[in-house]
Design a protein around this motif. Structure first.
Motif, PDB file in Angstrom:
ATOM      1  N   PHE A   9       0.584  -0.930  -0.056  1.00 59.76           N
ATOM      2  CA  PHE A   9      -0.236  -0.114   0.201  1.00 59.76           C
ATOM      3  C   PHE A   9       1.082   1.080  -0.124  1.00 59.76           C
ATOM      4  CE2 PHE A   9      -4.355  -1.016   1.098  1.00 59.76           C
ATOM      5  CZ  PHE A   9      -4.787  -2.226   0.769  1.00 59.76           C
ATOM      6  N   ASP A  10       1.645   1.705   0.640  1.00 60.03           N
ATOM      7  CA  ASP A  10       2.872   2.368   1.474  1.00 60.03           C
ATOM      8  C   ASP A  10       3.588   2.243   0.141  1.00 60.03           C
ATOM      9  OD1 ASP A  10       4.190   3.836   1.806  1.00 60.03           O
ATOM     10  OD2 ASP A  10       4.712   4.182   3.960  1.00 60.03           O
ATOM     11  N   ALA A  11       4.126   3.001  -0.830  1.00 58.91           N
ATOM     12  CA  ALA A  11       5.418   2.772  -1.603  1.00 58.91           C
ATOM     13  C   ALA A  11       6.485   3.073  -1.279  1.00 58.91           C
ATOM     14  CB  ALA A  11       4.681   3.329  -3.442  1.00 58.91           C
ATOM     15  N   SER A  12       6.897   3.976  -0.016  1.00 60.91           N
ATOM     16  CA  SER A  12       8.362   3.867  -0.070  1.00 60.91           C
ATOM     17  C   SER A  12       8.478   1.928   1.332  1.00 60.91           C
ATOM     18  CB  SER A  12       8.145   5.023   1.496  1.00 60.91           C
ATOM     19  OG  SER A  12       7.295   4.408   2.864  1.00 60.91           O
ATOM     20  N   SER A  13       7.382   1.460   0.809  1.00 57.01           N
ATOM     21  CA  SER A  13       7.910   0.400   1.822  1.00 57.01           C
ATOM     22  C   SER A  13       9.266  -0.848   0.495  1.00 57.01           C
ATOM     23  CB  SER A  13       6.414  -0.731   1.867  1.00 57.01           C
ATOM     24  OG  SER A  13       5.538  -0.310   2.626  1.00 57.01           O
ATOM     25  N   TYR A  14       9.359  -0.633  -0.945  1.00 54.79           N
ATOM     26  CA  TYR A  14       9.843  -0.719  -1.503  1.00 54.79           C
ATOM     27  C   TYR A  14      10.832  -0.085  -1.656  1.00 54.79           C
ATOM     28  CZ  TYR A  14       6.514   0.646  -4.921  1.00 54.79           C
ATOM     29  OH  TYR A  14       5.245   1.301  -5.716  1.00 54.79           O
ATOM     30  N   GLY A  15      10.836   1.327  -0.930  1.00 58.26           N
ATOM     31  CA  GLY A  15      12.738   2.404  -1.784  1.00 58.26           C
ATOM     32  C   GLY A  15      11.489   2.902  -2.896  1.00 58.26           C
ATOM     33  N   ALA A  16      10.277   3.094  -3.111  1.00 56.90           N
ATOM     34  CA  ALA A  16       9.764   3.804  -4.248  1.00 56.90           C
ATOM     35  C   ALA A  16      10.344   5.719  -4.312  1.00 56.90           C
ATOM     36  CB  ALA A  16       8.353   4.061  -4.003  1.00 56.90           C
ATOM     37  N   ARG A  17      10.555   5.890  -5.068  1.00 56.47           N
ATOM     38  CA  ARG A  17      10.974   7.785  -4.677  1.00 56.47           C
ATOM     39  C   ARG A  17      10.188   8.524  -5.613  1.00 56.47           C
ATOM     40  NH1 ARG A  17      16.029   8.966  -4.689  1.00 56.47           N
ATOM     41  NH2 ARG A  17      17.725   7.316  -3.752  1.00 56.47           N
ATOM     42  N   ASP A  18       9.653   9.638  -5.200  1.00 53.85           N
ATOM     43  CA  ASP A  18       8.234  10.610  -5.594  1.00 53.85           C
ATOM     44  C   ASP A  18       8.908  10.613  -7.669  1.00 53.85           C
ATOM     45  OD1 ASP A  18       7.531  13.116  -6.886  1.00 53.85           O
ATOM     46  OD2 ASP A  18       6.976  13.730  -4.329  1.00 53.85           O
ATOM     47  N   PRO A  19       8.188  10.314  -8.233  1.00 50.48           N
ATOM     48  CA  PRO A  19       8.347  10.762  -9.609  1.00 50.48           C
ATOM     49  C   PRO A  19       8.733  12.072 -10.365  1.00 50.48           C
ATOM     50  CG  PRO A  19       5.612  10.263  -9.580  1.00 50.48           C
ATOM     51  CD  PRO A  19       6.879  10.051  -7.871  1.00 50.48           C
ATOM     52  N   ARG A  20       7.962  13.246  -9.577  1.00 46.82           N
ATOM     53  CA  ARG A  20       8.625  14.735  -9.814  1.00 46.82           C
ATOM     54  C   ARG A  20       9.519  15.311  -9.662  1.00 46.82           C
ATOM     55  NH1 ARG A  20       3.404  12.787  -8.555  1.00 46.82           N
ATOM     56  NH2 ARG A  20       1.599  13.408  -9.555  1.00 46.82           N
ATOM     57  N   THR A  21      10.470  14.494  -8.035  1.00 41.91           N
ATOM     58  CA  THR A  21      11.404  15.109  -8.222  1.00 41.91           C
ATOM     59  C   THR A  21      12.152  14.270  -7.162  1.00 41.91           C
ATOM     60  OG1 THR A  21      10.636  14.247  -5.152  1.00 41.91           O
ATOM     61  CG2 THR A  21       9.424  16.419  -6.296  1.00 41.91           C
ATOM     62  N   GLY A  22      12.055  12.464  -7.736  1.00 39.69           N
ATOM     63  CA  GLY A  22      13.427  11.349  -7.000  1.00 39.69           C
ATOM     64  C   GLY A  22      13.665  11.404  -6.104  1.00 39.69           C
TER      65      GLY A  22
END
Length: 260
Positions: free
Chosen positions: A193-206
């Motif tokens: 559910f929380d994309a930070s769980s797999y280390g995702a980055r903000d697609p706008r800022t990186g």
């Protein structure tokens, strides 16, 4: 194949956090393909279709937030949607099937069994058979399938679109990989559910995303096999580390691209 990221519903629970239903609309040589279907227009008009859990989640009744509305906004028609590939059949992912009764539906055999021959009360609450009552062609994929990437196996349901079993949220849950024009997009459904769980980055800022505790609490509450949560997050982290792959989830709007 061009991949559009669209919102096909919002939930605004009395307890918890508001969330989107993130759906992919894929321009495929065989016609439009949806990855997940969000809420259908019938669900938004008559929320009693969703049962008691639906009343708790309180979907926004705005008809402009549906997969059908997104398809129409692209200048296409409902008939242009030829296939719907589902991560799973929870009512906030399968509701849009009723708007595309002619489309071929693809799911895992294990998920279809859970949704149609459910013997446990939690499963009876999460699935709403009325949502797929008009779907005449449901294709079910049994077992692990063929070797894909990063140790995963799956079923290529259409050229360039692969259904990859990743059980946990439900007993037949899968993620869906789409070979898009800008690389592979993996729709993780509710494997996180929380994309930070797999280390995702903000697609706008990186920048790395911060933790979203409310989304994590929702994930745990809705998970059929919670012991699989951490291993599934590790799988998604491995995929997200591949520069050729973009991983998105169903309910974290922070990974919605700025433009689709």
């Amino acid at each position: 194949m061009r991949v559009h990221h669209v919102v096909a519903g919002h939930v605004r629970p009395r307890v918890g956090v508001a969330a989107v239903c993130h759906v992919l609309v894929v321009e495929h040589p065989e016609g439009l393909v949806l990855v997940d279907a969000g809420f259908g227009t019938a669900d938004l008009v008559d929320p009693t279709r969703l049962g008691p859990v639906g009343r708790l989640l309180r979907p926004d009744p705005d008809p402009s937030t549906s997969a059908l509305a997104a398809v129409l906004a692209l200048g296409r028609s409902a008939e242009d949607v030829r296939h719907v590939v589902l991560t799973h059949l929870d009512f906030d992912h399968a509701g849009g099937l009723s708007d595309f009764p002619h489309a071929v539906v693809h799911t895992t055999a294990e998920e279809w069994a859970a949704a149609t021959v459910a013997t446990h009360a939690p499963e009876r609450l999460r699935y709403r058979p009325i949502q797929w009552a008009t779907s005449d062609d449901v294709r079910r994929y049994d077992g692990e399938g063929d070797e894909w990437r990063h140790g995963l196996r799956g079923h290529e349901v259409l050229p360039g679109i692969t259904l990859l079993p990743l059980r946990g949220h439900t007993r037949g849950h899968a993620v869906v990989a789409v070979e898009g024009e800008d690389g592979v997009v993996v729709h993780a459904g509710d494997a996180a559910f929380d994309a930070s769980s797999y280390g995702a980055r903000d697609p706008r800022t990186g920048e790395p995303l911060g933790k979203a505790p409310a989304l994590r609490a929702m994930e745990l509450a809705a998970c059929r096999q919670p012991w699989r949560l951490r291993p599934n997050h590790q799988v998604l982290r491995r995929l997200a580390a591949d520069p050729e792959i973009t991983v998105v989830t169903a309910h974290d709007d922070r990974v919605l691209p700025a433009a689709t």
